[in-house]
Write a protein that holds these residues in place. Structure first.
Motif, PDB file in Angstrom:
ATOM      1  N   LEU A 259      67.221  25.827  32.124  1.00 31.34           N
ATOM      2  CA  LEU A 259      67.420  25.519  33.570  1.00 31.34           C
ATOM      3  C   LEU A 259      66.641  26.080  34.688  1.00 31.34           C
ATOM      4  O   LEU A 259      66.093  25.465  35.491  1.00 31.34           O
ATOM      5  CB  LEU A 259      68.958  25.782  33.904  1.00 31.34           C
ATOM      6  CG  LEU A 259      69.621  25.546  35.219  1.00 31.34           C
ATOM      7  CD1 LEU A 259      69.592  23.918  35.750  1.00 31.34           C
ATOM      8  CD2 LEU A 259      70.862  26.246  35.280  1.00 31.34           C
ATOM      9  N   LEU A 260      66.481  27.370  34.635  1.00 33.23           N
ATOM     10  CA  LEU A 260      65.578  28.285  35.374  1.00 33.23           C
ATOM     11  C   LEU A 260      64.289  27.794  35.573  1.00 33.23           C
ATOM     12  O   LEU A 260      63.540  27.690  36.513  1.00 33.23           O
ATOM     13  CB  LEU A 260      65.740  29.805  35.228  1.00 33.23           C
ATOM     14  CG  LEU A 260      67.055  30.174  35.243  1.00 33.23           C
ATOM     15  CD1 LEU A 260      67.056  31.890  34.936  1.00 33.23           C
ATOM     16  CD2 LEU A 260      67.485  30.216  36.808  1.00 33.23           C
ATOM     17  N   VAL A 262      62.939  24.906  34.882  1.00 35.42           N
ATOM     18  CA  VAL A 262      62.853  23.353  35.510  1.00 35.42           C
ATOM     19  C   VAL A 262      62.744  23.932  36.946  1.00 35.42           C
ATOM     20  O   VAL A 262      62.033  23.316  37.937  1.00 35.42           O
ATOM     21  CB  VAL A 262      63.850  22.512  35.146  1.00 35.42           C
ATOM     22  CG1 VAL A 262      63.863  21.333  36.127  1.00 35.42           C
ATOM     23  CG2 VAL A 262      63.552  22.058  33.669  1.00 35.42           C
ATOM     24  N   ARG A 263      63.697  24.845  37.417  1.00 39.36           N
ATOM     25  CA  ARG A 263      63.997  24.836  38.927  1.00 39.36           C
ATOM     26  C   ARG A 263      62.865  25.838  39.522  1.00 39.36           C
ATOM     27  O   ARG A 263      62.485  25.823  40.776  1.00 39.36           O
ATOM     28  CB  ARG A 263      65.421  25.622  39.379  1.00 39.36           C
ATOM     29  CG  ARG A 263      66.366  24.540  38.921  1.00 39.36           C
ATOM     30  CD  ARG A 263      67.864  25.253  39.098  1.00 39.36           C
ATOM     31  NE  ARG A 263      68.743  24.334  38.959  1.00 39.36           N
ATOM     32  CZ  ARG A 263      69.389  23.507  39.923  1.00 39.36           C
ATOM     33  NH1 ARG A 263      68.879  23.800  41.038  1.00 39.36           N
ATOM     34  NH2 ARG A 263      70.382  22.698  39.791  1.00 39.36           N
ATOM     35  N   MET A 264      62.402  26.808  38.846  1.00 42.49           N
ATOM     36  CA  MET A 264      61.467  27.826  39.384  1.00 42.49           C
ATOM     37  C   MET A 264      60.001  27.524  39.252  1.00 42.49           C
ATOM     38  O   MET A 264      59.103  27.945  39.906  1.00 42.49           O
ATOM     39  CB  MET A 264      61.993  29.190  38.890  1.00 42.49           C
ATOM     40  CG  MET A 264      63.384  29.557  39.431  1.00 42.49           C
ATOM     41  SD  MET A 264      63.621  31.204  38.708  1.00 42.49           S
ATOM     42  CE  MET A 264      62.531  32.202  39.404  1.00 42.49           C
ATOM     43  N   GLY A 265      59.604  26.980  37.968  1.00 45.48           N
ATOM     44  CA  GLY A 265      58.385  26.761  37.568  1.00 45.48           C
ATOM     45  C   GLY A 265      57.686  28.101  36.961  1.00 45.48           C
ATOM     46  O   GLY A 265      58.238  29.217  37.037  1.00 45.48           O
ATOM     47  N   ARG A 268      56.619  31.282  39.588  1.00 44.92           N
ATOM     48  CA  ARG A 268      57.879  32.198  40.233  1.00 44.92           C
ATOM     49  C   ARG A 268      58.658  32.929  38.895  1.00 44.92           C
ATOM     50  O   ARG A 268      59.065  34.209  38.944  1.00 44.92           O
ATOM     51  CB  ARG A 268      58.872  31.140  40.844  1.00 44.92           C
ATOM     52  CG  ARG A 268      58.234  30.799  42.011  1.00 44.92           C
ATOM     53  CD  ARG A 268      59.324  29.782  42.724  1.00 44.92           C
ATOM     54  NE  ARG A 268      58.789  29.184  44.044  1.00 44.92           N
ATOM     55  CZ  ARG A 268      59.389  28.507  44.681  1.00 44.92           C
ATOM     56  NH1 ARG A 268      60.511  27.763  44.319  1.00 44.92           N
ATOM     57  NH2 ARG A 268      58.842  27.829  45.723  1.00 44.92           N
ATOM     58  N   THR A 313      58.337  33.124  28.754  1.00 50.30           N
ATOM     59  CA  THR A 313      57.868  31.948  29.778  1.00 50.30           C
ATOM     60  C   THR A 313      56.410  32.065  29.341  1.00 50.30           C
ATOM     61  O   THR A 313      55.865  30.944  29.418  1.00 50.30           O
ATOM     62  CB  THR A 313      58.016  32.547  31.160  1.00 50.30           C
ATOM     63  OG1 THR A 313      59.403  32.511  31.594  1.00 50.30           O
ATOM     64  CG2 THR A 313      57.386  31.637  32.215  1.00 50.30           C
TER      65      THR A 313
END
Length: 399
Positions: A259-260, A262-265, A268, A313
């Motif tokens: 989820l994170l 997708v939202r942050m890239g 980030r 990541t």
């Protein structure tokens, strides 16, 4: 994959990481208290794992993958490792200890790849099935920490004897795992070294990430080498058990990552991961077991964000940047660079820094932990700033 196979692989992962966690977390504390080792020697002992990480791909790629069934190699390595671990707990001088730990890590590091290979070969959808099996490795690490902590044996050779017993059990158990015959193909040295992945360095963004990943492993080595000794020195009871909060945090943040992400890239996420490293070491620098105990716990719990947001990541970024043709080579290259080269340098740097900020007394060395922890915070801060200003979003692949 049948339920029976899933259970057998889950037990494999639990024992694999229990064996590692039983001795690794508290080794620095044991060396300082039992063998009267100095900080540089502690760093040198932890560096052995990185040396083994550099060498093990040659063993797995050029020998194990070509000639022997993976479960049999796994069994032999763990049985031999059990003997070495037992002997390690009996030596009284650092020189003998160092050579035995080097020999053990050379035996252990290939087993991680072999355990993964055995698991993947039994799965029809590794992306869906592997996480639910691999999570038992985290459970094994947590159980090891809780056992060592609550038993109160962090400073004794019992940790190595527990790990030896686990290694012996896993060695025997390995021969009853699903048959995983050798891969019938010619393996080139370039495959083992991950040389095909060098094409990634055509991207300015990737080589900047690659250099940053190696550099961030220097402060990571401080955590692995000295956190348990620091917490004990600070007066925290059951330090090994409480350090497992870091693995619990890692597990929880790993679940949140899709989820994170997708939202942050990518950028980030990587920046947040490095920022958490800085915060963790600042908390350690100014925390104590009294009114500042919340800082110590905060530093431990931040492990999930520190590790997942940067390293996981980075693995995802590498995978998507590489494409299908060089995925395996790319993962091998980044692992070799971080856990091999980066952690090797970091282990020695952490040892020299810890010795620089210590005073030797008749009762043993007294460490200036505040000064020690501010060094990795500063190192991370420098590379964080460079990464923020030099890494460009438009250099990334669309993800």
């Amino acid at each position: 994959m049948s339920l029976s196979v899933r259970l057998r692989l889950s037990v494999l992962m639990l024992l694999e990481y229990f064996t590692w966690g039983a001795w690794y977390v508290t080794m620095g504390t044991y060396l300082i208290t039992a063998l009267k080792a100095d900080a540089v020697q502690v760093g040198a002992a932890y560096a052995n794992l990185s040396i083994a990480a550099i060498i093990s791909p040659f063993f797995v790629g050029l020998i194990a993958d070509r000639f022997f069934a993976a479960q049999k190699v796994l069994g032999v390595l763990h049985l031999a490792g059990a003997v070495i671990l037992y002997l390690t707990g009996g030596v009284q001088d650092f020189g003998s200890f160092w050579w035995l730990i080097l020999l053990y890590t050379l035996l252990y590091m290939p087993t991680m790849s072999l355990a993964n290979a055995i698991s993947f070969r039994q799965m029809t959808d590794a992306g869906r099935e592997f996480p639910s099996v691999r999570v038992f490795g985290t459970v094994g690490w947590i159980v090891a920490g809780l056992l060592i902590g609550f038993a109160g044996v962090e400073t004794t050779a019992v940790t190595f004897h527990i790990a030896a017993a686990s290694s012996l059990l896993l060695g025997i158990y390995s021969f009853f795992l699903p048959n995983t015959p050798p891969v019938k193909k010619k393996v080139q040295l370039s495959d083992v070294l991950g040389l095909d992945a060098l094409v990634l360095f055509k991207s300015r963004a990737y080589w900047l990430f690659f250099i940053t990943a190696i550099a961030v492993c220097i402060p990571l080595a401080f955590y692995y080498s000295f956190t348990n000794a620091f917490l004990n020195d600070s007066g925290m009871t059951n330090a090994a058990g409480k350090m497992t909060l870091g693995q619990v945090s890692e597990f929880l943040f790993l679940l949140l990552m899709p989820l994170l992400f997708v939202r942050m890239g990518v950028k980030r996420m990587l920046v947040l991961g490095m920022a958490c490293w800085i915060l963790r070491y600042v908390l350690f620098a100014y925390g104590d077991s009294g009114a500042g105990s919340w800082m110590l716990y905060g530093g431990i719990v931040l492990h999930g964000m520190c590790y997942d947001f940067f390293f996981v990541t980075g693995q995802i970024y590498t995978d998507r940047k590489a494409g299908e043709a060089v995925k395996n080579a790319a993962q091998g290259l980044i692992t070799l660079a971080t856990y091999g080269i980066g952690m090797l340098v970091g282990s020695y740097v952490s040892g020299f820094v810890a010795r620089r900020f210590s005073d030797v007394s008749a009762a043993g060395p007294v460490y200036d932990w505040q000064a020690i922890w501010l060094v990795p915070a500063g190192i991370t801060g420098v590379f964080l700033l460079l990464f923020v200003f030099l890494f460009r979003e438009d250099d990334q692949q669309k993800i």
